[in-house]
Scaffold this active site. Structure first.
Site, mmCIF file in Angstrom:
data_model
loop_
_atom_site.group_PDB
_atom_site.id
_atom_site.type_symbol
_atom_site.label_atom_id
_atom_site.label_comp_id
_atom_site.label_asym_id
_atom_site.label_seq_id
_atom_site.Cartn_x
_atom_site.Cartn_y
_atom_site.Cartn_z
ATOM 1 N N GLU A 1 0.744 -1.245 -0.092
ATOM 2 C CA GLU A 1 -0.259 0.009 -0.163
ATOM 3 C C GLU A 1 0.652 1.166 0.114
ATOM 4 O O GLU A 1 0.604 2.178 0.827
ATOM 5 C CB GLU A 1 -0.890 -0.135 1.238
ATOM 6 C CG GLU A 1 -1.925 -1.097 1.121
ATOM 7 C CD GLU A 1 -2.789 -1.420 2.368
ATOM 8 O OE1 GLU A 1 -4.014 -1.308 2.493
ATOM 9 O OE2 GLU A 1 -2.088 -1.069 3.637
HETATM 10 C C1 ACM Z 1 -1.894 -5.572 3.927
HETATM 11 O O1 ACM Z 1 -2.988 -5.809 4.345
HETATM 12 N N1 ACM Z 1 -1.757 -4.139 3.669
HETATM 13 C C2 ACM Z 1 -0.753 -6.215 3.845
#
Ligand code: ACM
Length: 507
Positions: A311
């Protein structure tokens, strides 16, 4: 007619026959073997029953009723064991871990009836399907004490999990002492999601966790999440982190939750993602990463360091690629094997042998499958954590008070019904195991964590350990066997969720 006892074992062994007869447990039963496994077993039986068995050393007299614990590499493979309960108990591990798992199985065979405590007669031969069976605990969004982590290790190693991934750093707080960057602990560790208390592990405390896990055959995988999820670093060292990038998703989600947006250099207590990034084109960043990885490597007897990579929406793709190529190389330079979330597979030149952790859906979306496959092309392998089945922080039902729903609503049956080799188009041998992550945005106490983790971690344990094609590898068999863990969890004071799908038993 006496009905056959429902086999009270999770994860399902490779081969098992469990009968109705019992070997009674009393103080006269002696446990024979090496001191550590003998003591661990005596303690666990005493906690469950109040009966403290005696110990004998290996050369002691074997007359009377005994539980004998031995190791013989010819008797079983790595982590495997054989177990027989008749007049006495004999457990033979293929190695120390196998012996430990044999004792965990024996503890599930320990039942109470009107005549008292006994071990169910059985004959078991067992070994794991996957070499890697992991759970993850996010200690950043909320912090958990050493004692709470040790309890988590006891409960998960009892299900034959052998890796504990600790998510040690994120936007909301930094949780591990790093001597060369002291403000990480004096400043960046002080906060947690929602304004709850922060905290961090001193190096001595972290070693306590690692050693306690090792004594239960669990390898600790430390994660330093980079280059995103790094807002807290910027609270301590503003020169290392860019100004927050406010994406539309973050703005909408923050409004929905009533959480303020992140402000550079100030603690961030919401749980939005994708806004933070370390400075990719500043050499100080790589000095920081090298120092942190070196100090973490010194604390880590296990082979892995996880560098995150998920992310990183605030990091331009070309910068992200440059960064993760350098970061995986730094881990290798410090003598460890890098692990990273699957997005890191977008970069062509990640260090060879880097292990990817796939957290997309069971039906992959966008570029997730390609990114995951690139780890295999680079000589690495994959751990499967599909969020719509294996994430322990998804709600059991829409109205469950804890957890999130962005990947789905995951009841126990959904957690159980998936196959790790059927998600991605890679050779089966590239899938080295399964990990079930618990993210802690909504879990303010370890009791909250336990509500989400148990019983669903048991489903992931069975998927990771048990043979795929065994006749009892069915939901109907699993729910009946899972039901029998309730008294064990009660004794261990684990605040498990009594999901309505499971016909829980009292003893
Ligand atoms: C995640 O759930 N951002 C690895």
């Amino acid at each position: 007619m006496v009905l056959p006892h429902s086999m009270p074992l999770v994860p399902l062994p490779l081969a098992a026959r469990v009968g109705d007869g019992r070997m009674p447990v009393s103080e006269a039963v002696r446990v024979i073997g090496d001191p550590r496994p003998v003591e661990q077993l005596i303690t666990a039986i005493a906690e469950r029953t109040g009966i403290r068995l005696s110990r004998s050393d290996r050369n002691g007299d074997s007359a009377g009723t005994v539980i004998s614990l031995t190791i013989d590499p010819d008797a079983a493979g790595p982590e495997g064991y054989t177990l027989t309960v008749g007049e006495s108990v004999e457990i033979v591990g293929g190695d120390e871990a196998g012996l430990f798992y044999g004792t965990r199985t024996l503890l599930q065979l320990l039942r109470q009836d009107d005549e008292g405590w006994g071990f169910l007669h059985s004959e078991i031969s067992d070994a794991p399907r996957f070499e890697r069976r992991g759970v993850m605990l996010d200690v950043t969004r909320h912090f958990f004490t050493v004692a709470e982590v040790l309890k988590f290790i006891d409960a998960t190693s009892a299900l034959k999990f052998n890796h504990l991934h600790l998510h040690l750093t994120d936007d909301q707080g930094w949780r591990i002492q790093i001597d060369s960057w002291p403000k990480l602990t004096t400043s960046a560790s002080q906060t947690a999601a929602g304004g709850d208390p922060g905290g961090f592990y001193s190096k001595a405390e972290y070693r306590t966790i690692v050693e306690y896990a090792a004594a239960r055959h669990m390898i600790v995988i430390p994660e330093i999440d980079l280059p995103g999820h790094t807002h807290a670093i910027g609270v301590a060292y503003p020169e290392l982190v860019e100004a927050p990038v406010l994406n539309d998703g973050l703005i909408a989600e923050s409004a929905r939750l009533g959480q303020p947006l992140p402000v550079q250099g100030e603690p961030y207590l919401g749980w939005g993602v994708g806004h933070s990034s370390v400075r990719i084109h500043d050499e100080r960043t790589y000095g920081f990463v090298r120092d942190v990885v070196r100090e973490i490597a010194e604390l880590t007897p296990g082979p892995y360091i996880h560098i995150g990579g998920d992310e990183s929406l605030g990091t331009p793709q070309a910068d992200f690629d440059v960064f993760v190529e350098r970061a995986t190389a730094i881990v290798v330079e410090q003598g460890k094997i890098p692990i990273a979330w699957h997005e890191v597979g977008a970069a062509a030149g990640i260090a060879e042998g880097t292990i990817g952790q796939y957290w997309g859906k069971t039906t992959p979306e966008g570029t997730h499958a390609e990114e995951a496959a690139h780890f295999v092309e680079r000589g690495g392998a994959l751990i499967m954590s599909p969020a719509d089945v294996a994430y322990l922080d998804m709600k059991y039902s829409d109205d469950f008070p804890l957890g999130l729903t962005w990947a789905g609503v995951v009841d126990v049956r959904r957690a159980y019904d998936w196959e790790p080799t059927a998600v991605l188009d890679v050779p089966e041998a590239a899938i080295i195991g399964v990990e079930a992550p618990l993210w802690s945005e909504t879990t303010r106490t370890i009791g909250d964590v336990e509500q989400l983790v148990f019983p669903r971690a048991a489903a992931q344990a069975e998927i990771a350990w048990s043979p795929r094609d065994a006749p009892e590898r069915t939901w109907e068999s699993f729910r009946a066997r899972l039901a029998t863990l309730a008294p064990l969890w009660e004794t261990a004071r684990i605040d498990f969720h009594r999901a309505e799908e499971i016909p829980w038993t009292d003893r």
